[in-house]
Write a protein that holds these residues in place. Sequence first.
Motif, short mmCIF file in Angstrom:
data_model
loop_
_atom_site.label_atom_id
_atom_site.label_comp_id
_atom_site.label_asym_id
_atom_site.label_seq_id
_atom_site.Cartn_x
_atom_site.Cartn_y
_atom_site.Cartn_z
N VAL A 78 0.76 -1.08 0.00
CA VAL A 78 0.19 -0.10 0.15
C VAL A 78 0.88 1.36 0.00
N GLN A 79 1.94 1.22 0.60
CA GLN A 79 2.78 2.35 0.89
C GLN A 79 3.62 2.72 -0.49
N LYS A 80 3.76 1.38 -0.98
CA LYS A 80 4.68 1.80 -2.37
C LYS A 80 3.60 2.24 -3.27
N THR A 81 2.56 1.70 -3.47
CA THR A 81 1.41 2.09 -4.51
C THR A 81 1.23 3.72 -4.04
N PHE A 82 0.90 4.03 -2.81
CA PHE A 82 0.66 5.54 -2.51
C PHE A 82 1.66 6.25 -3.09
N THR A 83 3.06 6.22 -2.52
CA THR A 83 4.13 7.02 -3.21
C THR A 83 4.19 7.10 -4.84
N ARG A 84 3.79 6.13 -5.53
CA ARG A 84 3.63 6.42 -6.96
C ARG A 84 2.74 7.37 -7.32
N MET A 85 1.45 7.53 -6.42
CA MET A 85 0.62 8.37 -6.84
C MET A 85 0.77 9.94 -6.62
N LEU A 86 1.80 10.01 -5.58
CA LEU A 86 2.04 11.45 -5.11
C LEU A 86 2.63 12.24 -6.40
N PRO A 87 2.29 13.37 -6.51
CA PRO A 87 2.81 14.51 -7.47
C PRO A 87 4.39 14.66 -7.42
N GLY A 88 5.20 14.68 -8.21
CA GLY A 88 6.74 14.93 -8.28
C GLY A 88 7.24 14.08 -9.44
N PRO A 89 8.64 14.25 -9.43
CA PRO A 89 9.10 13.56 -10.43
C PRO A 89 8.94 12.04 -10.67
N ASP A 90 8.73 11.92 -11.95
CA ASP A 90 8.53 10.33 -12.19
C ASP A 90 9.74 9.53 -12.34
N GLY A 91 9.84 8.47 -12.21
CA GLY A 91 10.96 7.70 -12.66
C GLY A 91 11.77 7.26 -11.45
N LEU A 92 11.45 7.97 -10.23
CA LEU A 92 12.28 7.56 -9.02
C LEU A 92 11.97 6.25 -8.71
N SER A 93 13.08 5.49 -7.99
CA SER A 93 12.84 4.27 -7.50
C SER A 93 12.06 4.35 -6.24
N TYR A 94 11.55 3.46 -5.55
CA TYR A 94 10.89 3.22 -4.47
C TYR A 94 11.75 3.79 -3.33
N LYS A 95 12.86 3.52 -2.99
CA LYS A 95 13.52 3.94 -2.14
C LYS A 95 13.71 5.47 -2.27
N GLU A 96 14.17 5.98 -3.37
CA GLU A 96 14.35 7.34 -3.78
C GLU A 96 13.07 8.29 -3.16
N ARG A 97 11.89 7.45 -3.38
CA ARG A 97 10.77 8.08 -3.31
C ARG A 97 10.64 8.10 -1.62
N LEU A 98 10.80 7.26 -1.01
CA LEU A 98 10.93 7.12 0.50
C LEU A 98 11.90 8.19 1.23
N ASP A 99 12.89 8.28 0.56
CA ASP A 99 14.01 9.12 1.02
C ASP A 99 13.47 10.39 1.16
N ARG A 100 12.83 10.77 -0.27
CA ARG A 100 12.31 12.24 -0.61
C ARG A 100 11.05 12.63 0.77
N LEU A 101 10.31 11.60 0.88
CA LEU A 101 9.23 11.71 1.68
C LEU A 101 9.76 11.73 3.21
N GLY A 102 11.02 11.26 3.49
CA GLY A 102 11.35 11.13 4.90
C GLY A 102 10.75 9.82 5.49
N LEU A 103 10.34 8.84 4.66
CA LEU A 103 9.80 7.66 5.16
C LEU A 103 10.88 6.64 5.43
N PHE A 104 10.44 5.36 5.65
CA PHE A 104 11.36 4.20 5.68
C PHE A 104 10.50 3.14 5.32
N SER A 105 11.06 1.95 4.85
CA SER A 105 10.34 0.79 4.85
C SER A 105 10.69 -0.36 5.81
#
Length: 100
Positions: free
Chosen positions: A73-100
């Motif tokens: 669910v977290q992975k899908t949600f981070t894909r739906m957020l506006p921002g640069p496309d093409g980021l890896s899941y880890k990069e999206r988490l880092d940008r949001l200040g989250l961890f898996s």
Amino acid sequence: MCYLKCEVMHFGRSNQDRTSSVNGRELGRVAEQRDLGVLVYSSLKMELQVDSVVKKAFSILGFIGQNIKLERVQKTFTRMLPGPDGLSYKERLDRLGLFS
């Protein structure tokens, strides 16, 4: 010896009616006792110990399964957020200040 910490477990059929005492106080009877994480039953049957361990293992597996679902669910949600496309899941988490 503190009689409050003592209990009696009877094995077999011949001594079921016997009572045990410490300092004149009768000790309580138990049908099962946990010692070093192992359940010992007066019947000496291991099935009950095995059932207990299997139940705990399935509980842990269920917990892990729930966490995997939440991760999806977290992975899908981070894909739906506006921002640069093409980021890896880890990069999206880092940008949001989250961890898996």
